[in-house]
Design an enzyme around this catalytic site. Structure first.
Site, mmCIF file in Angstrom:
data_model
loop_
_atom_site.group_PDB
_atom_site.id
_atom_site.type_symbol
_atom_site.label_atom_id
_atom_site.label_comp_id
_atom_site.label_asym_id
_atom_site.label_seq_id
_atom_site.Cartn_x
_atom_site.Cartn_y
_atom_site.Cartn_z
ATOM 1 N N TYR B 121 0.842 -1.309 -0.071
ATOM 2 C CA TYR B 121 -0.038 0.057 0.027
ATOM 3 C C TYR B 121 0.758 1.212 -0.146
ATOM 4 O O TYR B 121 0.898 1.965 -0.806
ATOM 5 C CB TYR B 121 -0.885 0.184 1.305
ATOM 6 C CG TYR B 121 -1.958 -1.104 1.520
ATOM 7 C CD1 TYR B 121 -2.278 -1.799 0.557
ATOM 8 C CD2 TYR B 121 -2.398 -1.242 2.841
ATOM 9 C CE1 TYR B 121 -3.296 -3.028 0.716
ATOM 10 C CE2 TYR B 121 -3.273 -2.273 3.120
ATOM 11 C CZ TYR B 121 -3.645 -3.121 1.846
ATOM 12 O OH TYR B 121 -4.728 -3.978 2.312
ATOM 13 N N SER B 122 1.640 1.443 0.994
ATOM 14 C CA SER B 122 2.425 2.857 1.280
ATOM 15 C C SER B 122 3.474 3.009 0.358
ATOM 16 O O SER B 122 4.136 2.133 -0.119
ATOM 17 C CB SER B 122 3.007 2.671 2.792
ATOM 18 O OG SER B 122 2.027 2.458 3.667
ATOM 19 N N SER B 154 6.186 -4.859 5.088
ATOM 20 C CA SER B 154 6.496 -5.693 6.141
ATOM 21 C C SER B 154 6.556 -7.123 5.466
ATOM 22 O O SER B 154 5.553 -7.265 4.439
ATOM 23 C CB SER B 154 5.680 -5.753 7.207
ATOM 24 O OG SER B 154 5.580 -4.501 7.956
ATOM 25 N N GLU B 237 -7.487 -5.612 8.924
ATOM 26 C CA GLU B 237 -5.893 -5.389 9.407
ATOM 27 C C GLU B 237 -6.187 -4.689 10.869
ATOM 28 O O GLU B 237 -5.566 -5.081 12.061
ATOM 29 C CB GLU B 237 -5.365 -4.575 8.598
ATOM 30 C CG GLU B 237 -3.902 -4.115 9.120
ATOM 31 C CD GLU B 237 -3.084 -3.392 7.958
ATOM 32 O OE1 GLU B 237 -3.779 -2.844 7.174
ATOM 33 O OE2 GLU B 237 -2.095 -3.122 8.445
HETATM 34 C C1 LIG Z 1 6.400 -1.025 11.607
HETATM 35 C C2 LIG Z 1 5.465 -0.463 10.385
HETATM 36 C C3 LIG Z 1 5.085 -1.637 9.462
HETATM 37 C C4 LIG Z 1 4.364 -1.230 8.358
HETATM 38 N N1 LIG Z 1 4.010 -2.103 7.427
HETATM 39 C C5 LIG Z 1 3.260 -1.768 6.148
HETATM 40 C C6 LIG Z 1 3.068 -2.697 5.241
HETATM 41 O O1 LIG Z 1 3.573 -3.749 5.377
HETATM 42 N N2 LIG Z 1 2.444 -2.365 4.124
HETATM 43 C C7 LIG Z 1 2.301 -1.058 3.981
HETATM 44 O O2 LIG Z 1 1.737 -0.665 3.027
HETATM 45 N N3 LIG Z 1 2.554 -0.128 4.951
HETATM 46 C C8 LIG Z 1 3.124 -0.296 5.965
HETATM 47 N N4 LIG Z 1 3.565 0.743 7.157
HETATM 48 C C9 LIG Z 1 3.037 2.191 6.637
HETATM 49 C C10 LIG Z 1 2.048 2.789 7.422
HETATM 50 O O3 LIG Z 1 0.823 2.354 7.175
HETATM 51 C C11 LIG Z 1 2.384 4.238 7.243
HETATM 52 O O4 LIG Z 1 3.697 4.452 7.718
HETATM 53 C C12 LIG Z 1 1.388 5.070 7.748
HETATM 54 O O5 LIG Z 1 0.032 4.736 7.183
HETATM 55 C C13 LIG Z 1 1.688 6.617 7.894
HETATM 56 O O6 LIG Z 1 2.163 6.952 6.752
HETATM 57 P P1 LIG Z 1 3.333 7.848 6.550
HETATM 58 O O7 LIG Z 1 4.492 6.997 7.162
HETATM 59 O O8 LIG Z 1 3.579 8.255 5.272
HETATM 60 O O9 LIG Z 1 3.410 9.240 7.379
HETATM 61 P P2 LIG Z 1 2.483 10.447 6.858
HETATM 62 O O10 LIG Z 1 1.421 10.175 6.387
HETATM 63 O O11 LIG Z 1 3.460 11.560 6.167
HETATM 64 O O12 LIG Z 1 2.165 11.101 8.398
HETATM 65 C C14 LIG Z 1 3.062 11.949 9.324
HETATM 66 C C15 LIG Z 1 2.311 12.405 10.328
HETATM 67 O O13 LIG Z 1 1.468 13.373 9.985
HETATM 68 C C16 LIG Z 1 0.186 12.917 10.425
HETATM 69 N N5 LIG Z 1 -0.797 13.129 9.634
HETATM 70 C C17 LIG Z 1 -0.903 12.725 8.144
HETATM 71 N N6 LIG Z 1 -2.018 13.081 7.723
HETATM 72 C C18 LIG Z 1 -2.809 13.571 8.819
HETATM 73 C C19 LIG Z 1 -3.930 13.983 8.835
HETATM 74 N N7 LIG Z 1 -4.998 13.840 7.602
HETATM 75 N N8 LIG Z 1 -4.657 14.202 9.997
HETATM 76 C C20 LIG Z 1 -3.593 14.436 11.013
HETATM 77 N N9 LIG Z 1 -2.485 14.169 10.937
HETATM 78 C C21 LIG Z 1 -1.804 13.541 9.870
HETATM 79 C C22 LIG Z 1 0.293 11.259 10.962
HETATM 80 O O14 LIG Z 1 -0.480 10.891 11.958
HETATM 81 C C23 LIG Z 1 1.717 11.392 11.169
HETATM 82 O O15 LIG Z 1 1.848 11.799 12.490
HETATM 83 C C24 LIG Z 1 4.139 0.176 8.069
HETATM 84 C C25 LIG Z 1 4.431 1.189 8.828
HETATM 85 C C26 LIG Z 1 5.357 0.791 10.267
HETATM 86 C C27 LIG Z 1 5.698 1.906 11.199
#
Ligand SMILES: Cc1cc2nc3c(=O)[nH]c(=O)nc-3n(C[C@H](O)[C@H](O)[C@H](O)COP(=O)(O)OP(=O)(O)OC[C@H]3O[C@@H](n4cnc5c(N)ncnc54)[C@H](O)[C@@H]3O)c2cc1C
Lengths: 373, 398
Positions: B121-122, B154, B237
């Site tokens: 996804y991400s 992951s 999930e």
């Molecule tokens: C250990 C781990 C495993 C993972 N495994 C997977 C996986 O297997 N597959 C996969 O696809 N992804 C995976 N992820 C990704 C995870 O889903 C994303 O990291 C998460 O959705 C946040 O996206 P970002 O890291 O781009 O942060 P961002 O979206 O850039 O967010 C940064 C900050 O801004 C805040 N923010 C963003 N938008 C808003 C809003 N509208 N309102 C308020 N606050 C906001 C967030 O809460 C955060 O604090 C994993 C992440 C981790 C940490």
């Protein structure tokens, strides 16, 4: 402990909710809380007729024969409506204590009148320290022939100012026991104390050679007190869960309609995220209160732990919901005319009654240690 | 057999049947992967893995109440493998949106735990705002060509398939041009590069997709309707994440019959400290409350409609994990300065402190969960989204 069939329970809940929606509106609450008695005698009579006052009282003594689950459900409604009434004091604490002591004569003498609402009873269980523990009892009993007399003082006695009968914990020569005292007898001085929560009434009671009747029991008296307190704590937990839910509801409604900067304030995350966190608090309180009631009703082995958990979780949740609700409303909730502070007052009082959160947290750990000991 | 299984049974009859199966088949502990897979295969074969599913796919078409009877019997025996109709994110998503062909190929292997899976996804430019993905899927004669980059994936290194979201239409607003695929991972167009995590482990990866091939029958749902499929998958999930997370990793056993925090405090000589007792009480209370909430939510809900209330569970779990780690650290005091195999308690407290972010960031951050609860559960108005209704081509990224 006892329980009703599910349909009967629902009927109680609905009829209570209807009665309170009709007779314990905010206007009613504001009027009643400023009266000397602090409760509405007509509503009290209606509640008694409905069976709510004698809810937990054995049918043999004119009650509905219900138990903790029904008490919890009814108090969710009472909490939501900020009901001003001696229900907790008389129908739960005093009736629960009498039934836990199980003195046939005392039951016959008092329970039918408690159930039909014609007699109001309350329990005087703690001294000035207000910890609801045996060590805090500050009343002494002395035998005088066949009769007894009480000296000393009891504090934080809920609804003592309207009570006809006080059930008093006092230290006798052979240990702690519960005594029945006519509230208006010579040697009993009931002094109402001003309360932060105007919907609640509390008094200081001084005993000076007050005539008393010892209530007999086959168990340690404080065990019976704990049993009654457990029921009262479940009632309080229900009140806190119901009150918290109501406050969250009107706060979320406000956040949907109050506009600033051209948008509903609830569309701002600063507000929305507080609301989301409060929903977790509110739902957790509901789960905790209902679980405690169910475990107590089933006499489950973890019933004590469940009651302790509900006691601190619901107390903390109700205070947090009310406190944050004021912040989320802004200036309007700083006015006396807005209901938020009435709930905050109730929440802060409920959080002290029958033991504070830290006390229950400590006892919760003790229960968990004991369970695995 | 299928007909028998579909016939309505009484609760007692069902309970007896599960007990008989467990008595005959369940040996107690499973040692290693091979035994685990063999056991799961047995559970699937006996139709206990997904009792709520239709008989066509090794289910029994049971209602929620009876399915819970099955789950509680398994739990009482300490046996695993059932309840996958709630918890197996991959299989449930495939059942809901997959083509007949793909279901026939993968559903049962997924239930038997034979297929490695990951979530594609991400992306570097799309995390919380998943509808902003830029990985593209271009339709060819009988397959899709996939190009783009995924991140934080992951278990990508060991996966056989990835649940992939990719853009198939750039001329419609962002939520409407996305499609959902089961992408085969073992192919030349998929390059996986491990990333080192704050926990000093490497479970998540970068995934580079260069002309990767996805067969047509691996599309879930209609073309361009992937956002809806994704919501189903995310709900599963999040509901799983709301029920728990990885525990300590040192491998040095903690007391089994006592609350871990109490046991830890006892061991550290801190159990008589009243302040620590208060903190312990709070954390255990939070855990218990979450379990009670989950039980109540389940009792009140039908299968598949779980997204909103379960979001409460994930938010609660994230707080529990951070709080539990904080209290472990408080109990150890200066002991938490250390790490390594000689200091397993410190190792655990420190690992749990860091790994708590798995739940508060992964699967949708706490902030996003609060948005979801506020909007979908409480009905508060959405925040204006500047890019919601314009063709994705014109959306700014960064
Ligand atoms: C250990 C781990 C495993 C993972 N495994 C997977 C996986 O297997 N597959 C996969 O696809 N992804 C995976 N992820 C990704 C995870 O889903 C994303 O990291 C998460 O959705 C946040 O996206 P970002 O890291 O781009 O942060 P961002 O979206 O850039 O967010 C940064 C900050 O801004 C805040 N923010 C963003 N938008 C808003 C809003 N509208 N309102 C308020 N606050 C906001 C967030 O809460 C955060 O604090 C994993 C992440 C981790 C940490």
């Amino acid at each position: 402990m006892n329980s009703l069939a599910a349909e009967e329970r629902l009927a109680f809940q609905h009829s209570t909710a209807r009665l309170l929606a009709d007779r314990s509106t905010e206007v009613d609450v504001r009027r009643t809380m400023e009266t000397p008695s602090g409760y509405d005698a007509d509503l009290w009579k209606a509640m008694a007729d409905l069976g709510v006052v004698g809810l937990i009282i054995d049918p043999a003594y004119g009650g509905a024969g219900a138990g903790p689950v029904e008490v919890e459900v009814v108090f969710e409604e009472a909490g939501a409506a900020l009901l001003c009434s001696p229900l907790l004091s008389s129908g739960v604490l005093a009736a629960g204590l009498l039934q836990a002591l199980d003195d046939e004569d005392a039951n016959l003498r008092l329970l039918p009148a408690i159930a039909d609402g014609s007699l109001i009873a309350t329990a005087a269980l703690t001294g000035p320290r207000g910890t609801w523990t045996p060590g805090a009892v500050a009343v002494r009993a002395r035998a005088e022939g066949d009769a007894c007399r009480l000296d000393g003082r009891a504090s934080f006695v809920t609804h003592a100012h309207v009570a006809d009968v006080l059930l008093v914990a006092a230290n006798a020569a052979d240990g702690l026991a519960i005594f029945e005292v006519e509230a208006r007898a010579a040697g009993v001085a009931v002094t109402p104390a001003p309360t932060f929560d105007h919907t609640l009434r509390i008094a200081e009671v001084a005993f000076d050679g007050a005539p008393a009747r010892r209530i007999s029991t086959s168990r340690p008296a404080w065990d019976a007190v704990e049993e009654a307190l457990s029921l009262a704590r479940v009632a309080l937990a229900g009140e806190q869960a119901g009150g918290g839910r109501r406050v969250l509801e009107f706060t979320v409604d406000y956040a949907k309609t109050r506009l600033q900067f051209g948008r509903a304030i609830g569309s701002y995350q600063a507000i929305k995220h507080m609301a989301a966190d409060l929903l977790l608090e509110s739902e957790s309180a509901t789960s905790a209160a209902r679980h405690a009631a169910a475990q107590l009703a089933a006499s489950a082995s973890d019933a004590k732990a469940a009651v302790e958990l509900a006691a601190f979780a619901c107390a903390d949740a109700f205070v947090k919901i009310c406190a944050d609700a004021i912040q989320m409303h802004g200036g309007i909730a700083f006015t006396w005319n807005h209901p938020a502070h009435l709930y905050l007052r109730r929440a802060r009082s409920d959080a002290q009654l029958f033991g504070a959160a830290a006390f229950h947290r400590e006892r919760y750990v003790c229960e968990l240690e004991a369970a695995h000991g | 057999m299928a007909d028998d299984a579909a016939a309505p049974v009484t609760d007692d009859g069902l309970r007896e049947e599960v007990r008989a199966f467990l008595e005959n088949q369940w040996t107690g502990l499973l040692q290693g992967e091979t035994e685990r897979k063999a056991w799961f295969a047995k559970v699937v074969e006996a139709r206990w893995a997904v009792p709520r599913w239709p008989t066509e796919w090794m289910g029994r078409g049971l209602g929620d109440v009876q399915a819970r009877i099955v789950e509680s019997e398994f739990a009482a025996a300490g046996a695993t493998g059932t309840g996958q109709d709630r918890t197996n994110l991959w299989a449930n998503t495939l059942l809901a949106g997959g083509t007949q062909e793909l279901k026939e190929r993968l559903l049962l292997p997924l239930l038997r735990g034979e297929v490695g899976m990951c979530l594609l996804y991400s992306e570097p430019g799309a995390g919380s705002d998943l509808a902003g993905i830029r990985t593209r899927a271009d339709r060819q004669i009988d397959h899709f060509l996939i190009n783009g980059q995924k991140v934080w994936t992951s278990y990508a290194a060991t996966a056989d398939y990835g649940m992939l979201i990719a853009r198939t239409d750039w001329d419609v607003p962002k939520h409407r041009g996305i499609s959902f695929f089961f992408l085969p991972m073992k192919q030349p167009g998929v390059e996986v590069r491990p990333l080192r995590q704050i926990t000093n482990e490497s479970q998540f990866n970068e995934v580079f997709l260069t002309d990767a091939i996805c067969p047509e029958e691996n599309l879930l749902g209609e073309l361009g309707q992937g956002w809806g499929v994704l919501q189903t998958a995310l709900a599963y999930e999040r509901s799983v994440m709301g029920e728990g997370a990885r525990g300590p990793r040192s491998g040095v056993a903690e007391s089994k019959n006592e609350e871990p925090l109490i046991a830890l405090a006892r061991e550290a000589g801190a159990l008589s400290d009243p302040l620590i007792r208060q903190e312990i009480s709070k954390v255990i209370g939070l855990k218990k409350l979450n379990a009670l909430n989950t039980a109540r939510a389940k009792a009140e809900m039908k299968q598949g409609t779980s997204s909103a209330l379960m979001s409460l569970g994930k938010l609660a779990m994230s707080r529990i994990l951070h709080e539990e780690a904080r209290v472990r650290t408080m109990i150890l005091g200066a002991g938490s300065l250390l790490e390594g195999p000689d200091f397993p308690r410190a190792e655990d407290a420190n690992f749990l402190t860091l790994n708590a972010y798995f739940t508060s960031i992964g699967g949708g951050t706490d902030q996003i969960q609060r948005n979801i609860i506020g909007e979908r559960v409480l009905g508060l108005p959405k925040e204006p989204e500047v890019d919601r209704d314009i063709p994705f081509r014109d959306v700014r990224s960064g």
